[in-house]
Design a protein around this motif. Structure first.
Motif, short mmCIF file in Angstrom:
data_model
loop_
_atom_site.label_atom_id
_atom_site.label_comp_id
_atom_site.label_asym_id
_atom_site.label_seq_id
_atom_site.Cartn_x
_atom_site.Cartn_y
_atom_site.Cartn_z
N ASP A 99 0.81 -1.21 0.00
CA ASP A 99 0.00 0.00 0.00
C ASP A 99 0.85 1.27 0.00
N ASN A 100 2.14 1.15 -0.18
CA ASN A 100 3.01 2.33 -0.16
C ASN A 100 3.91 2.38 -1.38
N ASN A 101 3.41 1.89 -2.52
CA ASN A 101 4.26 1.82 -3.70
C ASN A 101 4.78 3.18 -4.14
N GLU A 102 3.89 4.18 -4.17
CA GLU A 102 4.33 5.50 -4.62
C GLU A 102 5.34 6.11 -3.66
N ALA A 103 5.12 5.95 -2.35
CA ALA A 103 6.07 6.46 -1.37
C ALA A 103 7.43 5.82 -1.58
N ASN A 104 7.45 4.51 -1.84
CA ASN A 104 8.72 3.83 -2.05
C ASN A 104 9.39 4.23 -3.36
N GLN A 105 8.59 4.52 -4.39
CA GLN A 105 9.16 5.05 -5.63
C GLN A 105 9.89 6.36 -5.36
N VAL A 106 9.25 7.22 -4.59
CA VAL A 106 9.85 8.51 -4.27
C VAL A 106 11.11 8.34 -3.43
N ILE A 107 11.05 7.44 -2.45
CA ILE A 107 12.22 7.19 -1.60
C ILE A 107 13.39 6.70 -2.43
N GLN A 108 13.14 5.76 -3.34
CA GLN A 108 14.20 5.25 -4.20
C GLN A 108 14.82 6.37 -5.02
N ALA A 109 13.99 7.23 -5.58
CA ALA A 109 14.50 8.34 -6.38
C ALA A 109 15.30 9.32 -5.53
N ALA A 110 14.84 9.55 -4.30
CA ALA A 110 15.52 10.49 -3.41
C ALA A 110 16.91 10.01 -3.01
N LEU A 111 17.09 8.70 -2.92
CA LEU A 111 18.37 8.16 -2.47
C LEU A 111 19.40 8.04 -3.59
N GLN A 112 18.99 8.34 -4.82
CA GLN A 112 19.95 8.33 -5.92
C GLN A 112 20.90 9.53 -5.81
N PRO A 113 22.10 9.43 -6.36
CA PRO A 113 22.99 10.60 -6.40
C PRO A 113 22.29 11.78 -7.06
N SER A 114 22.58 12.99 -6.57
CA SER A 114 21.89 14.18 -7.03
C SER A 114 22.80 15.40 -6.85
#
Length: 510
Positions: A29-44
């Motif tokens: 039930d938290n797929n979108e939250a986890n998508q965002v978390i994965q993107a946030a943890l990428q180098p930036s």
């Protein structure tokens, strides 16, 4: 502190570990939250953005060229991160202020009774390391001002000290170790100023609450007004030296110059970026941090790291491909250090649309690990918030507090009845470096900051994606009831806010 290259490597390893974890067992039930978390943890560009803001632009006081450059930085960084719209919103600060070369020398007189050097009174002088309290008035050069020890500055201390007319009073403080110590430092200063003005003191010298000669900048101004008495903060070691001399019976005089530059009203700006909502664009979540800082250091922990976080959270949401139902506004507030002026102006200007506000998230405590969120006394949002932060358990973000915190940019939204979420963080290295000469880029824990980006971005999206807003906007009576239930009335009185609330000058009118 790690070098940039070392930090990038660490962040990359953290990203790989988290990505593997999510791929193996994502909560259904938290797929979108986890998508965002994965993107946030990428180098930036997080580190490069903060380097530009702190090392290159530096400390950021409203009304200065550095602050203008910081606003431009915010607009450019938001655009580069993928914001759909970016604009500034102006407001007025009652006075401009900047410090000149504050100088203080202490002279003491003591008796010598030695046959080989002769007896009599001897004078000895030493430089006192000092800075002006912010938004305090200037003091032209004065010489031989008697210094008197006023203890902690209580009414009893003033009564014991006797006549303070024309004297500099020396105020003792407690070494800063906890968040409560910090709030106490702010709360104790205005009553001291009150008594000093009443007693016709020449100036006030507060001992620094930091050891090791660390100097920092505070203000007793509540809304950008100029304070009533010249005041300096002196290095703790120098303050204690003067106190020991006075306690031993020696006389101490001060030569003092505080050439502050004080001017009239100035324009300041908040920077606002948006990701437009797909289904309910008229409703909005705010993720914010303040862009301004004091200028003795470069404002890295307070609050450059979190200004960079807000920009990077926008980048992460865009990179994730998630399209939130509601609009998310990313705001870099100005004038926070002068009394939460930017967020107060924004809440007031946008009062007519705050019924559509779905939540305000604020980060403002450096890069110490997030433990949870304070929800502004709102017990009605606890159950849903607990569900929303479930994906953040991997970062040990699990706690929710129902206190009504003061001192950061959620405050006027909370007084307007909007649900607020302030990140509660461990102290880490924040307090010693707070507002200080030592608040610089090298103090930032980028590995932790990346986690904070993930937390902020995920919670923003989750609040924006709820079928119904997490809670209603409270009316005036409900807000006051929340104040009383959370035992916040005394705090508001101590901070000089209760009178404005009770009179209707601040917060929701009805």
């Amino acid at each position: 502190m790690h070098s940039n290259m070392q930090t990038v490597k660490i962040v990359f390893v953290v990203c790989i570990l988290h990505l593997a974890c999510f791929a193996a067992n994502p909560p259904a039930d938290n797929n979108e939250a986890n998508q965002v978390i994965q993107a946030a943890l990428q180098p930036s560009p997080l580190e490069a953005n903060l380097h530009r803001l702190t090392d290159e632009i530096g400390g950021r006081v409203p009304g200065t060229l550095a602050m203008q450059h910081a606003v431009e930085w915010g607009m450019q960084a938001f655009r580069a991160a993928g914001a759909e719209t970016v604009h500034t919103e102006g407001f007025t600060i009652p006075n401009s202020w900047s410090e000149g070369p504050t100088e203080m020398t202490a002279t003491t007189a003591y008796e010598v009774n030695a046959t080989n050097v002769g007896g009599g009174t001897v004078l000895s002088s030493f430089r006192v390391r000092s800075v002006s309290v912010a938004w305090a008035p200037a003091l032209p050069p004065v010489k031989h001002v008697p210094v008197i020890d006023i203890g902690e500055g209580t009414e009893a201390d003033f009564k014991k000290a006797g006549d303070i007319t024309g004297k500099m009073i020396l105020v003792h403080t407690t070494v800063l170790k906890t968040w409560n110590d910090l709030f106490a430092e702010y709360a104790k200063a205005p009553p001291v100023i009150d008594l000093a003005v009443k007693g016709k003191a020449k100036a006030v010298a507060f001992m620094a609450t930091r050891e090791h000669d660390i100097l920092y900048r505070h203000t007793n101004s509540a809304a950008g007004e100029i304070d009533r008495l010249p005041a300096v903060l002196v290095a703790r070691e120098d303050g204690e030296r003067m106190a020991r001399l006075l306690a031993s019976g020696s006389l101490v005089w001060a030569d003092l110059s505080i050439p502050n530059q004080v001017g009239g009203p100035i324009k300041a700006s908040n920077v606002v970026a948006e990701i437009r909502g797909t289904e309910k664009p008229e409703e909005f979540v705010i993720l914010g941090a303040h862009l301004d800082s004091w200028e003795l250091g470069t404002g890295a922990l307070d609050n450059g790291c979190n200004a960079a976080l807000v920009v990077d959270a926008l980048r992460a949401i865009k990179a994730s491909g998630v399209k939130p139902r509601r609009t998310i506004r990313f705001i870099l507030f100005s004038g926070e250090e002068q009394g939460l002026l930017g967020s107060r102006a924004y809440a007031s200007t946008h009062r007519a649309e705050l019924d559509r506000a779905a939540g305000v998230i604020i980060y403002d405590s450096g890069t110490g690990k997030t433990t949870g969120f304070s929800v502004g006394g709102r017990k009605d949002v606890l159950y849903t918030t607990k569900e929303l932060i479930a994906p953040l358990a991997q970062f040990d973000v699990t706690e929710l507090k129902t206190d009504m915190e003061w001192g950061t940019d959620h405050f006027d939204f909370m007084l307007e009845g909007v649900p607020t979420f302030v990140a509660d963080q461990v102290e880490a290295n924040y307090l010693e470096n707070y507002h200080a000469t030592s608040d610089t880029y090298d103090k930032v824990d980028f590995t932790q900051l990346k986690k904070h980006v993930a937390e902020a971005a995920a919670l923003s999206v989750e609040l924006a994606d709820l079928a119904q807003k997490i809670g209603p906007r409270l009316n005036h009576d409900q807000i006051e009831q929340t104040m009383r239930e959370s035992n916040s009335v005394e705090m508001l009185k101590a901070e000089g806010i209760w009178e404005d609330w009770a009179s209707g000058k601040r917060g929701r009118q009805k």
